[in-house]
Motif scaffolding. Structure first.
Motif, short mmCIF file in Angstrom:
data_model
loop_
_atom_site.label_atom_id
_atom_site.label_comp_id
_atom_site.label_asym_id
_atom_site.label_seq_id
_atom_site.Cartn_x
_atom_site.Cartn_y
_atom_site.Cartn_z
N ALA A 218 0.80 -1.28 0.30
CA ALA A 218 0.05 0.02 0.18
C ALA A 218 0.86 1.15 0.20
CB ALA A 218 -1.03 -0.14 1.19
N PRO A 219 1.93 1.41 0.82
CA PRO A 219 2.90 2.57 0.63
C PRO A 219 3.46 2.62 -0.57
CG PRO A 219 3.44 1.31 2.56
CD PRO A 219 2.43 0.44 1.78
N LEU A 220 3.84 1.69 -1.49
CA LEU A 220 4.28 1.91 -2.68
C LEU A 220 3.28 2.64 -3.64
CD1 LEU A 220 6.35 -1.15 -3.56
CD2 LEU A 220 7.35 0.96 -3.01
N MET B 60 -21.42 4.11 -0.89
CA MET B 60 -20.07 4.64 -0.43
C MET B 60 -19.26 5.32 -1.42
SD MET B 60 -16.87 3.05 1.48
CE MET B 60 -17.80 2.74 3.13
N LEU B 61 -19.02 6.34 -1.46
CA LEU B 61 -17.90 6.96 -2.32
C LEU B 61 -16.60 6.41 -2.34
CD1 LEU B 61 -19.09 9.33 -4.35
CD2 LEU B 61 -17.53 10.68 -2.93
N ALA B 62 -15.89 5.99 -3.62
CA ALA B 62 -14.67 5.36 -3.55
C ALA B 62 -13.97 6.32 -4.74
CB ALA B 62 -14.56 4.02 -3.80
N ILE C 233 -9.59 0.65 -6.86
CA ILE C 233 -10.20 1.66 -6.00
C ILE C 233 -9.74 1.85 -4.53
CG2 ILE C 233 -12.27 1.79 -7.39
CD1 ILE C 233 -13.61 0.20 -4.98
N ASN C 234 -9.74 2.86 -4.07
CA ASN C 234 -9.13 3.22 -2.77
C ASN C 234 -9.89 2.64 -1.49
OD1 ASN C 234 -11.04 5.07 -2.59
ND2 ASN C 234 -9.67 6.64 -1.90
N LYS C 235 -10.79 1.54 -1.68
CA LYS C 235 -11.61 1.04 -0.59
C LYS C 235 -11.44 -0.30 -0.68
CE LYS C 235 -13.92 4.83 1.03
NZ LYS C 235 -12.95 5.84 0.61
N GLY C 236 -11.19 -0.94 0.60
CA GLY C 236 -10.98 -2.49 0.77
C GLY C 236 -11.77 -3.12 1.81
N SER D 198 -8.41 -6.31 -1.30
CA SER D 198 -7.28 -6.43 -0.33
C SER D 198 -7.85 -5.90 0.87
CB SER D 198 -5.82 -6.22 -0.90
OG SER D 198 -6.06 -4.58 -0.78
N TYR D 199 -6.77 -5.39 1.80
CA TYR D 199 -7.59 -4.95 2.92
C TYR D 199 -7.96 -3.33 2.65
CZ TYR D 199 -7.86 -3.75 8.15
OH TYR D 199 -8.33 -3.37 9.07
N LEU D 200 -7.16 -2.72 1.98
CA LEU D 200 -7.35 -1.41 1.92
C LEU D 200 -7.94 -0.82 0.16
CD1 LEU D 200 -4.02 -0.14 3.58
CD2 LEU D 200 -6.75 0.21 4.39
N LYS D 201 -7.34 -1.61 -0.71
CA LYS D 201 -7.79 -1.65 -2.05
C LYS D 201 -8.73 -2.66 -2.86
CE LYS D 201 -4.31 1.39 -1.91
NZ LYS D 201 -4.14 2.74 -1.98
#
Lengths: 164, 324
Positions: free
Chosen positions: B42-44, B114-116, B132-135, B160-163
């Motif tokens: 995720a940081p990358l 929900m907006l993503a 997208i930035n929701k997971g 995945s957890y965050l995406k």
């Protein structure tokens, strides 16, 4: 021994270079509609396979490919397969290729990355995603052009005089 | 000796990769693996998006005040128009709910959304999927429908957890059950491989479908909620040599342009939103349904005459309670 084999680079440097290449790979640059995108991960992988063949090879390639799979949110193993092949092939010809001048190495590098593209095309077909777009075959050429840059950036200072 | 070791490692890795691809395309066994490893990269991903974000930030700062005021005006106008439309839609929604209750059909309400944001991360522009930035952390699940402001975009295929990765309706592997808005004819759309093309297969040569027809989700299959626009028919070709019509449609969602998308939880009630409702809304909402309930009752022959009033009133109360 051959040039460079006595200059061991720290492991963190190798890992960081892969991470940076991964970022560059997924960077939305949109060069020529996004198709003319060099495969930075493959380039970095080939570099380390050439000059650190004892440490970087197919296994590192697989890990780098898995990183790309995760980065792009795609099917796991898709990039890992191609990068494994790149790592293995680059290791095989590293002794022969690294004595050549950089501009001649470009040809070999393009050939190795073409193997990756070929793998990609096969996966595309097997997963029934339709044929891979022909423009994707520009990747080996785009990567080839960037090879000297990668060499200059990653080489230790003691070897850099060779490329000036 | 070391040489053969390398060869063996290579073969094992090839096998593992092929296995991974197979398992990941056919099962969901790797979802937890992806969820955990996804956090590591995720940081990358954020780093890769940084230049684009910085560019947007700079261009926003560089906008002059009049430009911004214009934009604000535009958005105000749009908001007013939409809230007027929303009020109309709400009364229609209430009416629809009552009518459905009279017919004892299943309830069908608004869905939680929900907006993503789309993160343009892709090594290959040809693959019809976006990140997208929701997971999982935001309760996104595999198979969840994704919309944009204009219509259906696609569905979540991997989380995945965050995406999460969203496969667009134009992906050749994506099939959406739809119906023609004009006459309720049921059909399917499948991706045509490019961002502006959908195919509508398996429709008979004498089917009533024509250029300009809007295809909305039919709710069949239970994955996409009912009634969201998917595509507009571009051309209908009759080929005497083929049993089916050749129909080309274009997706209604602006697949190449949208940055903001909506994740939908079908069947879950929406979270309460502060709507610019007039203060007398409570009174009229109670009175109006009773009227329409009566009107509907007099037209509906299936409902017993005595039950009309009660059903209408009950439905009115239901709608009222929902609104609170």
């Amino acid at each position: 021994m051959l040039i460079g084999s006595n200059t061991q680079r720290p492991a963190w440097f190798i890992v960081a270079s892969f991470a940076a290449a991964g970022c560059l790979n997924v960077l939305p640059l949109g060069w020529l509609g996004g198709y003319f995108q060099p495969d930075w991960v493959a380039l970095v992988l080939i570099y380390w396979c050439f000059w650190e063949p004892e440490r970087v090879g197919a296994v590192a390639g697989w890990c780098a490919g898995l990183m790309l799979d995760l980065l792009t949110g795609g099917i796991l193993g898709r990039f890992a397969l191609g990068k494994t092949i790149v790592g293995f092939a680059a290791n095989k010809i590293s002794l022969r290729l690294r004595v050549y001048p950089v501009w001649q190495q470009c040809v070999g590098v393009a050939a190795i990355i073409a193997l990756d593209t070929l793998t990609h095309a096969v996966v595309h077909l097997l997963l029934e995603e339709g044929p891979m777009p022909l423009a994707r075959w520009l990747t080996p050429a785009a990567s080839m052009i960037m090879w000297p840059l990668v060499v200059v950036l990653l080489s230790p200072r003691s070897r850099q005089h060779r490329y000036r | 000796m070391q040489h053969s070791g390398a060869n063996l490692r290579f073969l094992v890795l090839l096998f593992v990769s092929v296995l991974l691809i197979n398992v990941d395309t056919h099962t969901r066994a790797l979802a937890p693996v992806r969820a955990v490893l996804g956090i590591a990269v995720a940081p990358l991903q954020s780093l890769a998006l940084l230049p684009r974000r910085a560019g947007e930030w700079v261009s926003l700062r560089a906008m002059s005040e009049p430009e911004l005021l214009d934009r604000l005006d535009e958005l105000e106008d749009e908001r007013l128009r939409l809230s007027a439309e929303l009020q109309r839609a709400e009364s229609l929604e209430a009416e629809n709910r009552r009518l459905r209750e009279l017919l004892s059909a299943s309830r069908r309400g608004l869905d939680r959304v929900m907006l993503a944001e789309i993160e343009d991360i892709s090594f290959e522009p040809s693959v019809q999927s976006v990140l997208i930035n929701k997971g999982i952390a935001h309760q996104v699940y595999e198979g969840q429908p994704v919309l944009d402001a204009h219509g259906v975009m696609g569905q979540v295929v991997r989380t995945s957890y965050l995406k999460s990765a969203v496969s667009l309706v134009t992906d050749p592997g994506q099939t959406v059950p739809v119906m023609v808005e004009r006459n309720g004819l049921r059909a399917l759309t499948t991706g045509g491989g490019s961002l502006d093309r959908l195919d509508v297969p398996y429709l008979d040569r004498n089917t009533d479908i024509r250029r300009g027809d809007v295809l909305v989700t039919s709710g069949m299959g239970g994955r996409f909620p009912y009634g969201y626009p998917v595509a507009r028919v571009l051309e209908v070709t009759v080929d005497v040599n083929e049993p089916f019509l050749r129909i080309v449609a274009e997706p209604v969602a602006r697949l190449g342009y949208s940055r903001e998308v909506l994740l939908v939880w079908p069947g879950e009630p929406p979270e309460p939103v502060d709507l610019p409702a007039p203060p007398e809304d409570h009174g009229t909402a109670g009175a109006k349904p009773a009227e329409t309930g009566d009107a509907a009752g007099s037209e509906t022959t299936v409902a017993p005459a005595g039950g009309d009033e009660a059903a209408g009133a009950a439905a009115g109360e239901g709608a009222d309670a929902d609104r609170q």
